[in-house]
Design a protein around this motif. Structure first.
Motif, PDB file in Angstrom:
ATOM      1  N   SER A   1       0.841  -1.191   0.000  1.00 53.91           N
ATOM      2  CA  SER A   1       0.000   0.000   0.000  1.00 53.91           C
ATOM      3  C   SER A   1       0.879   1.244   0.000  1.00 53.91           C
ATOM      4  CB  SER A   1      -0.934   0.020   1.224  1.00 53.91           C
ATOM      5  OG  SER A   1      -0.186   0.115   2.422  1.00 53.91           O
ATOM      6  N   ALA A   2       0.258   2.381  -0.317  1.00 52.72           N
ATOM      7  CA  ALA A   2       0.961   3.666  -0.305  1.00 52.72           C
ATOM      8  C   ALA A   2       0.070   4.673   0.405  1.00 52.72           C
ATOM      9  CB  ALA A   2       1.278   4.120  -1.729  1.00 52.72           C
ATOM     10  N   THR A   3       0.629   5.348   1.418  1.00 52.52           N
ATOM     11  CA  THR A   3      -0.137   6.306   2.216  1.00 52.52           C
ATOM     12  C   THR A   3       0.309   7.727   1.900  1.00 52.52           C
ATOM     13  OG1 THR A   3      -0.360   4.674   4.001  1.00 52.52           O
ATOM     14  CG2 THR A   3      -0.804   6.983   4.554  1.00 52.52           C
ATOM     15  N   TRP A   4      -0.660   8.564   1.550  1.00 51.11           N
ATOM     16  CA  TRP A   4      -0.388   9.975   1.285  1.00 51.11           C
ATOM     17  C   TRP A   4      -0.399  10.710   2.628  1.00 51.11           C
ATOM     18  CZ3 TRP A   4       1.881  12.875  -1.967  1.00 51.11           C
ATOM     19  CH2 TRP A   4       1.568  14.219  -2.139  1.00 51.11           C
ATOM     20  N   VAL A   5       0.782  11.183   3.057  1.00 52.88           N
ATOM     21  CA  VAL A   5       0.968  11.711   4.411  1.00 52.88           C
ATOM     22  C   VAL A   5       0.902  13.240   4.397  1.00 52.88           C
ATOM     23  CG1 VAL A   5       2.487  11.774   6.424  1.00 52.88           C
ATOM     24  CG2 VAL A   5       2.425   9.730   4.973  1.00 52.88           C
ATOM     25  N   GLY A   6      -0.035  13.777   5.156  1.00 49.99           N
ATOM     26  CA  GLY A   6      -0.123  15.219   5.336  1.00 49.99           C
ATOM     27  C   GLY A   6      -0.313  16.021   4.071  1.00 49.99           C
ATOM     28  N   GLY A   7      -0.779  15.386   3.015  1.00 49.49           N
ATOM     29  CA  GLY A   7      -0.954  16.095   1.755  1.00 49.49           C
ATOM     30  C   GLY A   7       0.355  16.549   1.132  1.00 49.49           C
ATOM     31  N   ARG A   8       1.478  15.859   1.490  1.00 49.20           N
ATOM     32  CA  ARG A   8       2.787  16.324   1.025  1.00 49.20           C
ATOM     33  C   ARG A   8       3.655  15.237   0.413  1.00 49.20           C
ATOM     34  NH1 ARG A   8       5.770  17.181   4.960  1.00 49.20           N
ATOM     35  NH2 ARG A   8       4.420  16.410   6.618  1.00 49.20           N
ATOM     36  N   ARG A   9       3.571  14.008   0.928  1.00 45.78           N
ATOM     37  CA  ARG A   9       4.525  12.987   0.495  1.00 45.78           C
ATOM     38  C   ARG A   9       3.936  11.598   0.721  1.00 45.78           C
ATOM     39  NH1 ARG A   9       6.948  10.192   4.107  1.00 45.78           N
ATOM     40  NH2 ARG A   9       6.589  10.619   6.315  1.00 45.78           N
ATOM     41  N   TRP A  10       4.724  10.557   0.277  1.00 47.15           N
ATOM     42  CA  TRP A  10       4.267   9.172   0.344  1.00 47.15           C
ATOM     43  C   TRP A  10       5.069   8.343   1.354  1.00 47.15           C
ATOM     44  CZ3 TRP A  10      -0.114   7.691  -1.986  1.00 47.15           C
ATOM     45  CH2 TRP A  10      -0.558   8.404  -3.094  1.00 47.15           C
ATOM     46  N   ASP A  11       4.371   7.447   2.049  1.00 48.64           N
ATOM     47  CA  ASP A  11       4.974   6.331   2.781  1.00 48.64           C
ATOM     48  C   ASP A  11       4.581   5.053   2.055  1.00 48.64           C
ATOM     49  OD1 ASP A  11       6.272   7.727   4.734  1.00 48.64           O
ATOM     50  OD2 ASP A  11       4.930   7.165   6.378  1.00 48.64           O
ATOM     51  N   LEU A  12       5.575   4.250   1.670  1.00 47.14           N
ATOM     52  CA  LEU A  12       5.310   2.997   0.954  1.00 47.14           C
ATOM     53  C   LEU A  12       5.438   1.823   1.910  1.00 47.14           C
ATOM     54  CD1 LEU A  12       7.364   3.626  -2.328  1.00 47.14           C
ATOM     55  CD2 LEU A  12       5.034   4.340  -1.782  1.00 47.14           C
ATOM     56  N   SER A  13       4.426   0.965   1.949  1.00 44.40           N
ATOM     57  CA  SER A  13       4.449  -0.239   2.788  1.00 44.40           C
ATOM     58  C   SER A  13       4.564  -1.460   1.887  1.00 44.40           C
ATOM     59  CB  SER A  13       3.169  -0.338   3.634  1.00 44.40           C
ATOM     60  OG  SER A  13       3.062   0.774   4.497  1.00 44.40           O
ATOM     61  N   PHE A  14       5.502  -2.357   2.252  1.00 44.01           N
ATOM     62  CA  PHE A  14       5.779  -3.522   1.414  1.00 44.01           C
ATOM     63  C   PHE A  14       5.245  -4.797   2.055  1.00 44.01           C
ATOM     64  CE2 PHE A  14       8.686  -0.289   0.029  1.00 44.01           C
ATOM     65  CZ  PHE A  14       8.676  -0.433  -1.348  1.00 44.01           C
ATOM     66  N   GLN A  15       5.073  -5.827   1.226  1.00 45.22           N
ATOM     67  CA  GLN A  15       4.485  -7.078   1.671  1.00 45.22           C
ATOM     68  C   GLN A  15       5.313  -7.753   2.756  1.00 45.22           C
ATOM     69  OE1 GLN A  15       4.038  -9.332  -1.941  1.00 45.22           O
ATOM     70  NE2 GLN A  15       2.638  -7.842  -2.868  1.00 45.22           N
ATOM     71  N   SER A  16       6.611  -7.489   2.802  1.00 43.86           N
ATOM     72  CA  SER A  16       7.477  -8.082   3.821  1.00 43.86           C
ATOM     73  C   SER A  16       7.428  -7.312   5.145  1.00 43.86           C
ATOM     74  CB  SER A  16       8.921  -8.151   3.310  1.00 43.86           C
ATOM     75  OG  SER A  16       9.317  -6.910   2.749  1.00 43.86           O
ATOM     76  N   GLY A  17       6.653  -6.220   5.205  1.00 49.87           N
ATOM     77  CA  GLY A  17       6.430  -5.540   6.475  1.00 49.87           C
ATOM     78  C   GLY A  17       7.123  -4.209   6.652  1.00 49.87           C
ATOM     79  N   GLU A  18       8.052  -3.833   5.772  1.00 50.63           N
ATOM     80  CA  GLU A  18       8.791  -2.589   5.937  1.00 50.63           C
ATOM     81  C   GLU A  18       8.021  -1.405   5.362  1.00 50.63           C
ATOM     82  OE1 GLU A  18      11.572  -6.054   5.254  1.00 50.63           O
ATOM     83  OE2 GLU A  18       9.849  -5.175   4.239  1.00 50.63           O
ATOM     84  N   THR A  19       8.373  -0.212   5.856  1.00 50.98           N
ATOM     85  CA  THR A  19       7.844   1.046   5.333  1.00 50.98           C
ATOM     86  C   THR A  19       8.999   1.904   4.852  1.00 50.98           C
ATOM     87  OG1 THR A  19       5.919   1.020   6.807  1.00 50.98           O
ATOM     88  CG2 THR A  19       6.550   3.147   5.872  1.00 50.98           C
ATOM     89  N   VAL A  20       8.835   2.509   3.679  1.00 53.45           N
ATOM     90  CA  VAL A  20       9.837   3.417   3.128  1.00 53.45           C
ATOM     91  C   VAL A  20       9.217   4.808   3.061  1.00 53.45           C
ATOM     92  CG1 VAL A  20      11.240   4.012   1.120  1.00 53.45           C
ATOM     93  CG2 VAL A  20      11.005   1.618   1.810  1.00 53.45           C
ATOM     94  N   ALA A  21       9.824   5.758   3.801  1.00 56.18           N
ATOM     95  CA  ALA A  21       9.333   7.136   3.824  1.00 56.18           C
ATOM     96  C   ALA A  21      10.040   7.927   2.731  1.00 56.18           C
ATOM     97  CB  ALA A  21       9.596   7.760   5.191  1.00 56.18           C
ATOM     98  N   LEU A  22       9.258   8.439   1.772  1.00 54.71           N
ATOM     99  CA  LEU A  22       9.817   9.193   0.650  1.00 54.71           C
ATOM    100  C   LEU A  22       9.788  10.691   0.936  1.00 54.71           C
ATOM    101  CD1 LEU A  22       8.187   7.302  -2.368  1.00 54.71           C
ATOM    102  CD2 LEU A  22      10.470   6.978  -1.402  1.00 54.71           C
ATOM    103  N   PRO A  23      10.691  11.447   0.322  1.00 53.98           N
ATOM    104  CA  PRO A  23      10.697  12.905   0.507  1.00 53.98           C
ATOM    105  C   PRO A  23       9.572  13.584  -0.273  1.00 53.98           C
ATOM    106  CG  PRO A  23      12.392  12.267  -1.050  1.00 53.98           C
ATOM    107  CD  PRO A  23      11.812  10.985  -0.529  1.00 53.98           C
TER     108      PRO A  23
END
Length: 304
Positions: free
Chosen positions: A220-242
């Motif tokens: 899944s991908a979460t739109w955070v604060g109307g500014r950027r993306w947090d990507l969640s992967f099937q293996s459980g990790e989250t990648v915070a993008l700028p």
């Protein structure tokens, strides 16, 4: 003389036979004539429909006169007796039926008839109402004389699921909401989460374009604060993008390269923060000093 008379008699007989119509052809003449008459009537009615509409616009004649002209065409036998829907794949047909039947009923009741005259059916109104449905990207409504309407639907293509306020909806690549989706009937599509995330679906697709291996593992991908993306992967990790599409795309491309060389995903890490340019901050799942993955036990399991 007798011979000459016989030749003359034979020539006369031949001329009579050449003017005679064969029986089979004679039987077909009424059928061909009826078909020609029907085609001529269709052509003349089409001309009447076009002329009635053109007169109402060009001459700006009163609505009553335009109505009477249209009803005259209906009286000639050109009333809508049915309709055909084409191009439908996913959308509920009942929604289209409701719109078309309502417009046909309105046109018929205005004339006090059970079936409306072709020129009095407002095909533009039908199209405008159909375009209000999320599934409908375009709609074409045309008349097929003498008695049919054709509704040609161009549907949007689902590309992702959007979750907002505990509700799920199908969206297309442009973020247009197509339909609500029950949780127990979720299709296998990417999930975007958060207010306004649907409008950013095309941006997310661009960010993931250079990292196909990561895209395949995305949960899944979460739109955070109307500014950027947090990507969640099937293996459980989250990648915070700028913030920013290009900055996020560059950061994810570098992360994908590091993952291919060092297998960052699937090792039990919790979060990778890429928001600071050129840096990556990693959050561990346990207290500092503990092993990321437990060591395998050297003792054999007890036998029961």
């Amino acid at each position: 003389m007798a011979a000459r008379m016989r030749r003359g008699s034979g020539a006369k007989t031949k001329r009579k036979s050449s003017n005679r119509v064969p029986a089979k052809i004679a039987k077909r003449l009424p059928v061909d004539q009826a078909r020609a008459n029907k085609l001529a009537a269709l052509g003349f009615a089409s001309f009447l429909v076009l002329m009635a509409g053109a007169a109402a616009i060009a001459l700006d004649i009163p609505a009553k006169a335009a109505f009477e002209a249209g009803e005259a065409v209906g009286t000639a036998g050109f009333r809508v007796d049915g309709y055909q829907i084409v191009g439908l794949k996913h959308m509920d047909r009942k929604l289209i039926d409701a719109v078309v039947v309502d417009e046909l009923r309105n046109a018929a009741s205005a004339a006090g008839e059970t079936k409306p005259a072709q020129p009095l059916v407002d095909v533009s109104a039908i199209r405008e109402r159909l375009l209000r449905f999320g599934w409908v990207k375009d709609a074409r409504v045309s008349r097929r004389l003498p008695d049919t309407l054709v509704i040609d639907i161009v549907e949007r293509t689902p590309s992702a699921l959007w979750q907002d306020r505990q509700q799920l909806a199908l969206i297309d690549a442009e973020g247009v909401v197509l339909d609500r989706v029950p949780v127990d009937k979720m299709p296998d599509l990417p999930l975007v989460i958060g207010p306004g995330a649907n409008a950013r679906a095309s941006e997310l697709k661009t960010i993931l374009a250079d990292a196909p291996t990561l895209q395949a593992q995305l949960s899944s991908a979460t739109w955070v604060g109307g500014r950027r993306w947090d990507l969640s992967f099937q293996s459980g990790e989250t990648v915070a993008l700028p913030e920013g599409e290009q900055a996020a795309r560059d950061a994810l491309t570098r992360f994908a390269k590091a993952d291919r060389s060092s297998s960052l995903l699937g090792r039990g890490l919790v979060r990778f923060d890429l928001r600071i340019p050129g840096k990556m901050t990693v959050r561990l799942p346990r207290a500092p000093g503990e092993a990321i993955m437990p060591e395998p036990s050297s003792q054999a399991p007890a036998e029961g």
